[in-house]
Design a protein around this motif. Sequence first.
Motif, short mmCIF file in Angstrom:
data_model
loop_
_atom_site.label_atom_id
_atom_site.label_comp_id
_atom_site.label_asym_id
_atom_site.label_seq_id
_atom_site.Cartn_x
_atom_site.Cartn_y
_atom_site.Cartn_z
N GLU A 1 29.82 51.19 29.39
CA GLU A 1 29.80 51.31 30.85
C GLU A 1 29.30 50.02 31.50
OE1 GLU A 1 27.51 54.59 32.23
OE2 GLU A 1 27.68 54.05 34.35
N ASP A 2 28.21 49.42 30.94
CA ASP A 2 27.68 48.19 31.51
C ASP A 2 28.69 47.05 31.43
OD1 ASP A 2 24.25 48.72 30.34
OD2 ASP A 2 25.32 49.45 32.13
N THR A 3 29.44 47.01 30.32
CA THR A 3 30.42 45.94 30.15
C THR A 3 31.55 46.08 31.17
OG1 THR A 3 29.90 45.85 27.79
CG2 THR A 3 31.96 44.83 28.48
N ILE A 4 32.07 47.34 31.35
CA ILE A 4 33.16 47.56 32.33
C ILE A 4 32.68 47.23 33.73
CG2 ILE A 4 34.61 49.33 33.40
CD1 ILE A 4 35.57 48.43 30.69
N ASN B 1 32.83 43.94 38.62
CA ASN B 1 32.12 43.17 39.65
C ASN B 1 32.52 41.70 39.65
OD1 ASN B 1 30.69 45.42 40.55
ND2 ASN B 1 29.00 45.09 39.09
N ARG B 2 32.94 41.20 38.50
CA ARG B 2 33.32 39.80 38.44
C ARG B 2 34.78 39.58 38.84
NH1 ARG B 2 32.93 37.32 32.76
NH2 ARG B 2 35.10 37.99 32.82
N GLU C 1 37.57 41.00 37.18
CA GLU C 1 38.49 41.00 36.05
C GLU C 1 39.73 41.85 36.34
OE1 GLU C 1 38.55 39.39 33.23
OE2 GLU C 1 40.21 40.47 32.31
N TYR C 2 39.54 42.93 37.10
CA TYR C 2 40.66 43.85 37.39
C TYR C 2 41.18 43.68 38.82
CZ TYR C 2 38.93 46.05 33.14
OH TYR C 2 38.54 46.29 31.85
N GLY C 3 40.88 42.59 39.44
CA GLY C 3 41.34 42.36 40.81
C GLY C 3 40.47 43.11 41.80
N GLU C 4 41.05 43.42 42.97
CA GLU C 4 40.32 44.16 44.00
C GLU C 4 40.19 45.62 43.61
OE1 GLU C 4 38.80 43.12 46.64
OE2 GLU C 4 39.37 41.00 46.37
N VAL C 5 38.96 46.13 43.56
CA VAL C 5 38.70 47.53 43.25
C VAL C 5 37.93 48.12 44.42
CG1 VAL C 5 37.56 49.14 41.69
CG2 VAL C 5 38.69 47.10 40.76
N ALA C 6 38.51 49.11 45.07
CA ALA C 6 37.89 49.67 46.27
C ALA C 6 36.61 50.43 45.94
CB ALA C 6 38.90 50.57 46.99
N ASP C 7 36.68 51.30 44.94
CA ASP C 7 35.53 52.14 44.58
C ASP C 7 35.13 51.78 43.15
OD1 ASP C 7 34.76 55.69 44.94
OD2 ASP C 7 33.62 54.04 44.02
#
Length: 636
Positions: A57-60, A65-66, A68-74
């Motif tokens: 969980e901490d890694t994801i 936050n950095r 890696e997966y682009g814009e994440v709303a939630d």
Amino acid sequence: MAVTDSRRQELMAAGLNLIGQSLTIYDSDLRLAVCNGPFQRMFDLPDALVTPGATFEDTIRHLVNRGEYGEVADVDAFVTERVEQARAFEPHYMERTRSNGRIISVEGAPLPQGGWVTVYTDITRTKQQEALLQSRSEELSDQLNTYAEELSSTNRALAAMNAALQEAKRELTEIEARTRLTTEMMPAHIAHVDASGHYTYSNRQLSSVMPGRPSDISGMHISDALGASAYNRVAPHLSTAYDGQPSVFEFTDDASARRIRAAFTPDTRGGVYILSMDVTAEMQARVALQQTRRRALAAQITSGLTHDFSNLLTIILGLQSKLLRQDGLPPDVREMAGGTLAAARRGGTLLSSIAGMTADRTLRPRATDLRHLMDNLRTLADHTLPAGVTLEIDSTAPNQTIMLDAGMATDSLLNLILNARDACGATGRIRVTQRIVHNTWIEWQVSDTGPGFSDRALSHGFDPFFTTKGAEGSGLGLPMVYDMTKLAGGDLRLENTGQGARVVLRLPYRPAALTEQALVLLVEDRDDLRALYRDMLTGLNHSVIEAASADEASALMADLPEISLVLSDIQLAGEATGIDLAERLTGVVPVVLMTSLPPDDPLFQSAQKAAPLLQKPFGADTLDALLTHPAKAIAS
């Protein structure tokens, strides 16, 4: 050889780091079990997230936050969804484009023990080649397609090989550093010379084994590093090693007065490996032990003969005395009886001398002031010299206290002075010099202005009963000096100076650790002996604290800086010895070691190099004489 767990882990980590892909293994609790170096570098993760035990969980969350997966709303919902998918893990393969534009493939598979393994592969270049091939497929021939695929495969192989070489280089660098550190810590000089005699490697210990030589000798010729005298001693053995035969030998280094043991081993490539060490203390102990064994054998041979001859001489003396008491003896008979008595008495004196040479003799070294030793020698010698013979005493030795059997040393020097007196006759000059030789020997030279030694005297001067004084000499003076010198591990040499004779006497140089009344740390693991030595120390008005091991003593030293001297046995409870303790406290506080081991024991020889050494048993007077002036002990 069995592989240890730590070594097995190192091998496994090295193997995983050679894999071109990134790899992770998470357990059933979604905690990291194993990952390799490429995984950290691919996602630029901090050390905390690649340490076993880090949570999935901490890694994801860190990657989200950095960006890696682009814009994440939630973010929370995204992380929760990924964690739930991981808990209900299914084998899968997927490809995705990262926020930095790189394309990776993600392949996961469950493990029988629980948890899963995931492999991440950067396929950006492959995808680009595929796109290029697809866009130009109509223009490229089958041969070009094949060539492109082979080139891609070769590039991947080269990349993997480069990674393997980098990892091997890292391990070799670490091994070389550990090896160099280990060799530089050894109390011996380890080196290699090439076929031309130039050093290609040295552990920089030459100056500690042979003082006065340089430490950094790489590139130097062995003759320049050792100097002409020492090189001439080793040159024949070096030639033997160059011819392919190993050679082990000992020689005395004139420049430092140390005894050196060297081993030359061919390297099969034209060069020679060199191992040399200082064995001066070992040689001194060996000489003393050999002399002790010779004396024991001589005592065994002569004891019975001496007893029987003493009985015969007693009978002769008794009968001749009875004969001389008879009245009316002719003068010639009385004269012959008197001569027989004189000869018998001389025989008794000779037997007493023989018994004295072979009798049990124990060295009793104690702290001895060198200046006081010379003052006593002058007092004893002055009244034995005729008016025409002068005595000069000169000392260049520092005014210090050394461990020495002063009685034996004085007897030996006085014997040499009396021999010099007899050589001078009615007029002449006797000179006694005292000096310290390279902190290895205390040396005395007794020279005279007499006729010098004959060739026979130089060859047989130490042989019992050899004398140049005719009926006036017993032939036991120099042999007794030789005996006492060798018992102490010393050396005795006869030579001519051109102006007379000279005798050079050397004894091992052992500075005494000196301290005034102080707080003494007593380290002894036997309760009865510790009580005995405590009583000795307190009887000398010293305060005492006690320890049974080197580690316990080290802890007390850290807590009690007012401790001014340590008295320790060599063999202690635990793994560390008294020698280890002395090395820990070098330059901190004086350490005096004590032992009941024989002089030929390796621990005894190592202890002599580490600190002043007391041979058990010893009395309070010997201990009292040793414990004064701690600053000098530290400096020595």
